[in-house]
Design a protein around this motif. Structure first.
Motif, PDB file in Angstrom:
ATOM      1  N   GLY A  24       0.944  -0.942  -0.319  1.00  0.00           N
ATOM      2  CA  GLY A  24       0.349   0.192  -0.106  1.00  0.00           C
ATOM      3  C   GLY A  24       0.474   1.382   0.116  1.00  0.00           C
ATOM      4  O   GLY A  24       0.147   2.488  -0.272  1.00  0.00           O
ATOM      5  N   LEU A  25       2.130   1.010   0.243  1.00  0.00           N
ATOM      6  CA  LEU A  25       2.885   2.066  -0.374  1.00  0.00           C
ATOM      7  C   LEU A  25       3.149   3.361  -1.434  1.00  0.00           C
ATOM      8  O   LEU A  25       3.160   4.878  -1.884  1.00  0.00           O
ATOM      9  N   SER A  68      -0.617   5.772   3.623  1.00  0.00           N
ATOM     10  CA  SER A  68      -1.813   6.475   4.275  1.00  0.00           C
ATOM     11  C   SER A  68      -2.501   7.734   4.838  1.00  0.00           C
ATOM     12  O   SER A  68      -3.100   7.870   4.124  1.00  0.00           O
ATOM     13  N   LEU A  69      -1.577   8.178   5.164  1.00  0.00           N
ATOM     14  CA  LEU A  69      -2.012   9.672   5.429  1.00  0.00           C
ATOM     15  C   LEU A  69      -1.490  10.610   4.740  1.00  0.00           C
ATOM     16  O   LEU A  69      -2.404  11.442   4.275  1.00  0.00           O
ATOM     17  N   ALA A  75      -5.674  17.672   4.896  1.00  0.00           N
ATOM     18  CA  ALA A  75      -6.348  17.504   5.992  1.00  0.00           C
ATOM     19  C   ALA A  75      -5.087  16.379   7.236  1.00  0.00           C
ATOM     20  O   ALA A  75      -4.369  16.692   7.943  1.00  0.00           O
ATOM     21  N   THR A  76      -4.039  15.721   6.753  1.00  0.00           N
ATOM     22  CA  THR A  76      -3.295  15.148   7.556  1.00  0.00           C
ATOM     23  C   THR A  76      -2.136  15.701   7.561  1.00  0.00           C
ATOM     24  O   THR A  76      -1.335  14.533   8.167  1.00  0.00           O
ATOM     25  N   LEU A  77      -1.838  17.026   7.223  1.00  0.00           N
ATOM     26  CA  LEU A  77      -0.312  17.045   6.534  1.00  0.00           C
ATOM     27  C   LEU A  77       0.715  17.405   8.368  1.00  0.00           C
ATOM     28  O   LEU A  77       1.553  16.932   8.497  1.00  0.00           O
ATOM     29  N   GLN A  78      -0.164  18.042   9.727  1.00  0.00           N
ATOM     30  CA  GLN A  78      -0.013  18.087  10.571  1.00  0.00           C
ATOM     31  C   GLN A  78       0.284  16.571  10.680  1.00  0.00           C
ATOM     32  O   GLN A  78       1.861  16.043  11.608  1.00  0.00           O
ATOM     33  N   GLN A  79      -0.282  15.507  10.822  1.00  0.00           N
ATOM     34  CA  GLN A  79      -0.161  14.562  11.293  1.00  0.00           C
ATOM     35  C   GLN A  79       0.945  13.953  10.643  1.00  0.00           C
ATOM     36  O   GLN A  79       2.222  13.015  10.962  1.00  0.00           O
ATOM     37  N   ARG A  80       1.388  13.800   9.411  1.00  0.00           N
ATOM     38  CA  ARG A  80       2.487  13.732   9.132  1.00  0.00           C
ATOM     39  C   ARG A  80       3.552  14.214   8.900  1.00  0.00           C
ATOM     40  O   ARG A  80       5.034  13.778   9.183  1.00  0.00           O
ATOM     41  N   LEU A  81       3.982  15.750   9.196  1.00  0.00           N
ATOM     42  CA  LEU A  81       4.829  16.172  10.018  1.00  0.00           C
ATOM     43  C   LEU A  81       5.221  15.649  10.744  1.00  0.00           C
ATOM     44  O   LEU A  81       6.768  15.378  11.042  1.00  0.00           O
TER      45      LEU A  81
END
Length: 143
Positions: A24-25, A68-69, A75-81
């Motif tokens: 899934g990458l 996945s993020l 919307a997932t920028l903060q989580q990826r950071l």
């Protein structure tokens, strides 16, 4: 480009590329009318980034989480950071530890070199470092 060309360009085997896709990458890899994979420049940049993550010790599980993020958009920028900052901190800690190990190894090599060449290596307190046996834990340590 096809998987063979893409493999040559990225330096990753076709097997690794297929594995990344199954894990899934890779997201949705485009396919031609015959069902063969077709890779573009954006795939090349992404695989290069994945390769860097893997080479820095990121686990496949964490790479999957990141991918996945990423697939969920901005919307997932903060989580990826946050994930990348955590990995950066882990890598920096690991590198510091490796530098400490390297320094100790170089110190031991210097003791051996001086013993082999009959030179006296003095510590900061003036003691003869070459007269002492190799450090404990060294396979050549005399008991």
């Amino acid at each position: 480009m096809n998987i063979r060309e893409f493999s040559e360009q990225t330096g990753l085997s076709a097997h690794t590329l297929r594995y990344y896709e199954r894990a899934g990458l890779m997201g949705d890899v485009a396919r031609d009318e015959n069902g063969h994979r077709v890779y573009g420049p954006q795939d090349s940049q992404w695989v290069s980034f994945l390769h860097h993550l893997r080479e820095t010790g990121m686990s496949i599980r964490e790479m999957e989480r990141y991918a996945s993020l990423r697939g969920q958009g901005d919307a997932t920028l903060q989580q990826r950071l946050q994930l990348l900052e955590q990995h950066t901190d882990q890598l920096a800690r690991h590198l510091r530890e490796q530098h400490e190990h390297l320094a100790k190894l170089r110190e031991t090599v210097a003791v051996y070199q001086n013993r082999v060449h009959g030179r006296v290596l003095r510590g900061g307190d003036g003691r003869d470092l070459t007269a002492s046996p190799p450090p404990a834990g060294d396979p050549a340590h005399r008991r």
